[in-house]
Design a protein around this motif. Structure first.
Motif, PDB file in Angstrom:
ATOM      1  N   VAL A  24       0.846  -1.196   0.000  1.00 26.14           N
ATOM      2  CA  VAL A  24       0.000   0.000   0.000  1.00 26.14           C
ATOM      3  C   VAL A  24       0.875   1.238   0.000  1.00 26.14           C
ATOM      4  O   VAL A  24       1.887   1.293   0.711  1.00 26.14           O
ATOM      5  N   ALA A  25       0.483   2.221  -0.809  1.00 20.89           N
ATOM      6  CA  ALA A  25       1.172   3.510  -0.821  1.00 20.89           C
ATOM      7  C   ALA A  25       0.156   4.605  -0.509  1.00 20.89           C
ATOM      8  O   ALA A  25      -0.938   4.626  -1.079  1.00 20.89           O
ATOM      9  N   PHE A  26       0.515   5.505   0.397  1.00 21.00           N
ATOM     10  CA  PHE A  26      -0.326   6.637   0.775  1.00 21.00           C
ATOM     11  C   PHE A  26       0.165   7.869   0.015  1.00 21.00           C
ATOM     12  O   PHE A  26       1.322   8.270   0.151  1.00 21.00           O
ATOM     13  N   VAL A  27      -0.719   8.460  -0.782  1.00 20.31           N
ATOM     14  CA  VAL A  27      -0.349   9.578  -1.654  1.00 20.31           C
ATOM     15  C   VAL A  27      -1.080  10.836  -1.194  1.00 20.31           C
ATOM     16  O   VAL A  27      -2.308  10.934  -1.316  1.00 20.31           O
ATOM     17  N   HIS A  28      -0.322  11.796  -0.673  1.00 18.78           N
ATOM     18  CA  HIS A  28      -0.913  13.011  -0.096  1.00 18.78           C
ATOM     19  C   HIS A  28      -1.490  13.940  -1.168  1.00 18.78           C
ATOM     20  O   HIS A  28      -1.323  13.730  -2.372  1.00 18.78           O
ATOM     21  N   GLY A  29      -2.152  15.004  -0.722  1.00 21.01           N
ATOM     22  CA  GLY A  29      -2.746  15.979  -1.621  1.00 21.01           C
ATOM     23  C   GLY A  29      -1.848  17.187  -1.813  1.00 21.01           C
ATOM     24  O   GLY A  29      -0.625  17.113  -1.652  1.00 21.01           O
ATOM     25  N   THR A  30      -2.452  18.315  -2.165  1.00 20.25           N
ATOM     26  CA  THR A  30      -1.706  19.538  -2.458  1.00 20.25           C
ATOM     27  C   THR A  30      -0.775  19.910  -1.312  1.00 20.25           C
ATOM     28  O   THR A  30      -1.171  19.887  -0.147  1.00 20.25           O
ATOM     29  N   GLY A  31       0.446  20.272  -1.660  1.00 21.60           N
ATOM     30  CA  GLY A  31       1.438  20.667  -0.668  1.00 21.60           C
ATOM     31  C   GLY A  31       2.768  19.999  -0.931  1.00 21.60           C
ATOM     32  O   GLY A  31       2.844  19.003  -1.659  1.00 21.60           O
ATOM     33  N   SER A  32       3.802  20.553  -0.366  1.00 24.57           N
ATOM     34  CA  SER A  32       5.138  19.976  -0.458  1.00 24.57           C
ATOM     35  C   SER A  32       5.443  19.276   0.851  1.00 24.57           C
ATOM     36  O   SER A  32       5.564  19.923   1.896  1.00 24.57           O
ATOM     37  N   GLN A  33       5.539  17.964   0.807  1.00 29.01           N
ATOM     38  CA  GLN A  33       5.656  17.168   2.021  1.00 29.01           C
ATOM     39  C   GLN A  33       7.049  16.564   2.177  1.00 29.01           C
ATOM     40  O   GLN A  33       7.641  16.097   1.203  1.00 29.01           O
ATOM     41  N   SER A  34       7.542  16.584   3.402  1.00 29.56           N
ATOM     42  CA  SER A  34       8.789  15.892   3.729  1.00 29.56           C
ATOM     43  C   SER A  34       8.567  14.846   4.817  1.00 29.56           C
ATOM     44  O   SER A  34       9.391  13.963   5.009  1.00 29.56           O
ATOM     45  N   ASP A  35       7.417  14.925   5.518  1.00 30.99           N
ATOM     46  CA  ASP A  35       7.065  13.947   6.545  1.00 30.99           C
ATOM     47  C   ASP A  35       5.552  13.767   6.552  1.00 30.99           C
ATOM     48  O   ASP A  35       4.877  14.049   7.531  1.00 30.99           O
ATOM     49  N   ALA A  36       5.030  13.297   5.423  1.00 30.63           N
ATOM     50  CA  ALA A  36       3.581  13.143   5.284  1.00 30.63           C
ATOM     51  C   ALA A  36       3.023  12.116   6.259  1.00 30.63           C
ATOM     52  O   ALA A  36       1.847  12.180   6.626  1.00 30.63           O
ATOM     53  N   TYR A  37       3.858  11.165   6.689  1.00 27.10           N
ATOM     54  CA  TYR A  37       3.410  10.161   7.660  1.00 27.10           C
ATOM     55  C   TYR A  37       2.854  10.849   8.908  1.00 27.10           C
ATOM     56  O   TYR A  37       1.767  10.494   9.392  1.00 27.10           O
ATOM     57  N   ASN A  38       3.579  11.816   9.430  1.00 26.65           N
ATOM     58  CA  ASN A  38       3.145  12.516  10.642  1.00 26.65           C
ATOM     59  C   ASN A  38       2.325  13.767  10.357  1.00 26.65           C
ATOM     60  O   ASN A  38       1.331  14.037  11.036  1.00 26.65           O
ATOM     61  N   ASP A  39       2.737  14.528   9.348  1.00 27.50           N
ATOM     62  CA  ASP A  39       2.153  15.845   9.135  1.00 27.50           C
ATOM     63  C   ASP A  39       0.876  15.834   8.311  1.00 27.50           C
ATOM     64  O   ASP A  39       0.052  16.743   8.437  1.00 27.50           O
ATOM     65  N   TYR A  40       0.710  14.825   7.455  1.00 21.14           N
ATOM     66  CA  TYR A  40      -0.464  14.811   6.577  1.00 21.14           C
ATOM     67  C   TYR A  40      -1.476  13.742   6.994  1.00 21.14           C
ATOM     68  O   TYR A  40      -2.651  14.023   7.159  1.00 21.14           O
ATOM     69  N   ILE A  98      -3.665   4.649  -1.870  1.00 19.66           N
ATOM     70  CA  ILE A  98      -4.663   5.416  -1.131  1.00 19.66           C
ATOM     71  C   ILE A  98      -4.292   6.887  -1.295  1.00 19.66           C
ATOM     72  O   ILE A  98      -3.252   7.333  -0.806  1.00 19.66           O
ATOM     73  N   THR A  99      -5.115   7.616  -2.027  1.00 11.90           N
ATOM     74  CA  THR A  99      -4.821   9.007  -2.318  1.00 11.90           C
ATOM     75  C   THR A  99      -5.788   9.920  -1.573  1.00 11.90           C
ATOM     76  O   THR A  99      -6.871   9.502  -1.163  1.00 11.90           O
ATOM     77  N   HIS A 100      -5.382  11.174  -1.423  1.00 13.09           N
ATOM     78  CA  HIS A 100      -6.286  12.171  -0.854  1.00 13.09           C
ATOM     79  C   HIS A 100      -6.259  13.420  -1.723  1.00 13.09           C
ATOM     80  O   HIS A 100      -5.195  13.871  -2.145  1.00 13.09           O
ATOM     81  N   SER A 101      -7.444  13.935  -2.036  1.00 11.09           N
ATOM     82  CA  SER A 101      -7.587  15.223  -2.708  1.00 11.09           C
ATOM     83  C   SER A 101      -6.812  15.260  -4.025  1.00 11.09           C
ATOM     84  O   SER A 101      -6.990  14.393  -4.885  1.00 11.09           O
ATOM     85  N   ASN A 102      -5.904  16.219  -4.197  1.00 11.40           N
ATOM     86  CA  ASN A 102      -5.151  16.380  -5.434  1.00 11.40           C
ATOM     87  C   ASN A 102      -4.218  15.204  -5.726  1.00 11.40           C
ATOM     88  O   ASN A 102      -3.798  15.017  -6.871  1.00 11.40           O
ATOM     89  N   GLY A 103      -3.902  14.382  -4.730  1.00  9.60           N
ATOM     90  CA  GLY A 103      -3.103  13.193  -4.987  1.00  9.60           C
ATOM     91  C   GLY A 103      -3.762  12.281  -5.997  1.00  9.60           C
ATOM     92  O   GLY A 103      -3.085  11.591  -6.779  1.00  9.60           O
ATOM     93  N   GLY A 104      -5.096  12.275  -6.027  1.00  6.96           N
ATOM     94  CA  GLY A 104      -5.809  11.479  -7.011  1.00  6.96           C
ATOM     95  C   GLY A 104      -5.565  11.955  -8.429  1.00  6.96           C
ATOM     96  O   GLY A 104      -5.500  11.162  -9.364  1.00  6.96           O
ATOM     97  N   ASN A 105      -5.406  13.268  -8.603  1.00  8.49           N
ATOM     98  CA  ASN A 105      -5.125  13.812  -9.935  1.00  8.49           C
ATOM     99  C   ASN A 105      -3.740  13.401 -10.414  1.00  8.49           C
ATOM    100  O   ASN A 105      -3.554  13.070 -11.592  1.00  8.49           O
ATOM    101  N   VAL A 106      -2.757  13.435  -9.525  1.00  4.26           N
ATOM    102  CA  VAL A 106      -1.397  13.051  -9.906  1.00  4.26           C
ATOM    103  C   VAL A 106      -1.365  11.584 -10.306  1.00  4.26           C
ATOM    104  O   VAL A 106      -0.739  11.211 -11.306  1.00  4.26           O
ATOM    105  N   VAL A 107      -2.065  10.755  -9.563  1.00  8.59           N
ATOM    106  CA  VAL A 107      -2.119   9.327  -9.894  1.00  8.59           C
ATOM    107  C   VAL A 107      -2.863   9.113 -11.212  1.00  8.59           C
ATOM    108  O   VAL A 107      -2.455   8.291 -12.043  1.00  8.59           O
TER     109      VAL A 107
END
Length: 284
Positions: A24-40, A98-107
């Motif tokens: 499983v891969a978790f794909v965040h939404g809009t934003g520049s992430q360096s620690d999406a595990y904790n921050d997103y 598993i995507t959220h928001s704009n992450g779905g567009n990138v995928v």
């Protein structure tokens, strides 16, 4: 002879099933992430979801610059790089995104444009399903408002960022163009090569006396209830339901499945709220 042939076929099928290595891969939404595990997403959410995997170590959390246009090296290129490394390092043969928001567009960009990057076909071949949480598949009027520079620029800075390319891309007319010309999965367009199943958030609750309003962050839900005034009656505070359901198919509308029939705001659809983590765990 026929019985032996059936046993041989069954053995081959069973061997293939045993060899399948699910991830499983978790794909965040809009934003520049360096620690999406904790921050997103938060570790609480991720750790709950991955309990549905045969091997709970077979997961990755993507960290990319999704303030860029979806096709750029910092967005889709970064996603392709991290997914390729994950697939190769773990030997993944069956991948759920598993995507959220704009992450779905990138995928969707990756799945719709397999010749754009030599890494895309291998990723697409490994994908079993994309579970898109509140995807911004048809954009949002709030992106138009941010780009216009009115009050939403300040009100939505915490959610969207400011006048970056990803926000510009999610303007309604822009997403209509991309859906008609570059992306698959929406009405009248070719189907995506793999299932794209959305979870749609239909409302926002932020009553101070309601404990459910605090899941996902009370201040965020208050902000989303404010911005909901500029959206359709069916929305998660950031996206109209019609945008969330524009691509692929709908897995479920929040209140049809959530504990207590609670709606999922845009902030809550990436949190351990009202059983969402459990539904994802059992799905994968």
């Amino acid at each position: 002879m026929f019985r032996k042939l059936l046993l041989l076929i069954a053995g081959v099928v069973m061997a293939g099933a045993v060899k399948a290595n699910t991830g499983v891969a978790f794909v965040h939404g809009t934003g520049s992430q360096s620690d999406a595990y904790n921050d997103y997403w938060t570790g609480e959410f991720v750790q709950s979801v991955i309990q549905g995997l045969p091997n709970s170590s077979n997961y990755t959390v993507i960290n990319c610059d999704f303030t860029q246009y979806m096709w750029t090296s910092g967005a889709a290129g970064c996603l392709a790089s991290q997914l390729t490394n994950f697939i190769n390092n773990k030997g993944i043969t069956s991948l759920t995104l598993i995507t959220h928001s704009n992450g779905g567009n990138v995928v969707r960009w990756v799945m719709s444009n397999p010749t754009w990057d030599s890494r895309y076909p291998n990723i697409i071949n490994r994908i079993d399903e994309v579970i898109a949480l509140a995807p911004s598949s048809a954009g949002t009027p709030l992106a138009d408002a941010v780009i216009d520079g009115n009050v939403f620029e300040e009100a939505l800075g915490w959610l969207l960022g400011y006048q970056n390319d990803a926000v510009r891309m999610q303007q309604v007319a822009w997403m209509e163009y991309y859906n008609n010309e570059w992306l698959y999965g929406t009405s009248g367009r070719p189907a995506l090569p793999k299932p794209f199943s959305s979870v749609v958030g239909t409302d926002v609750e932020s009553a101070i006396w309601d404990g459910d309003s605090y899941c996902g962050g009370y201040s965020q839900n208050v902000g989303l209830e404010f911005t909901q005034n500029w959206l359709n009656s069916c929305s998660d505070g950031f996206l109209d339901c019609s945008s969330q359901s524009a691509a692929g198919s709908v897995w479920f509308y929040d209140t049809s499945k959530t504990y207590g029939d609670e709606p999922l705001s845009h902030a809550q659809s990436r949190r351990k709220c009202f059983g969402l983590d459990y539904f994802l765990r059992t799905r994968i």
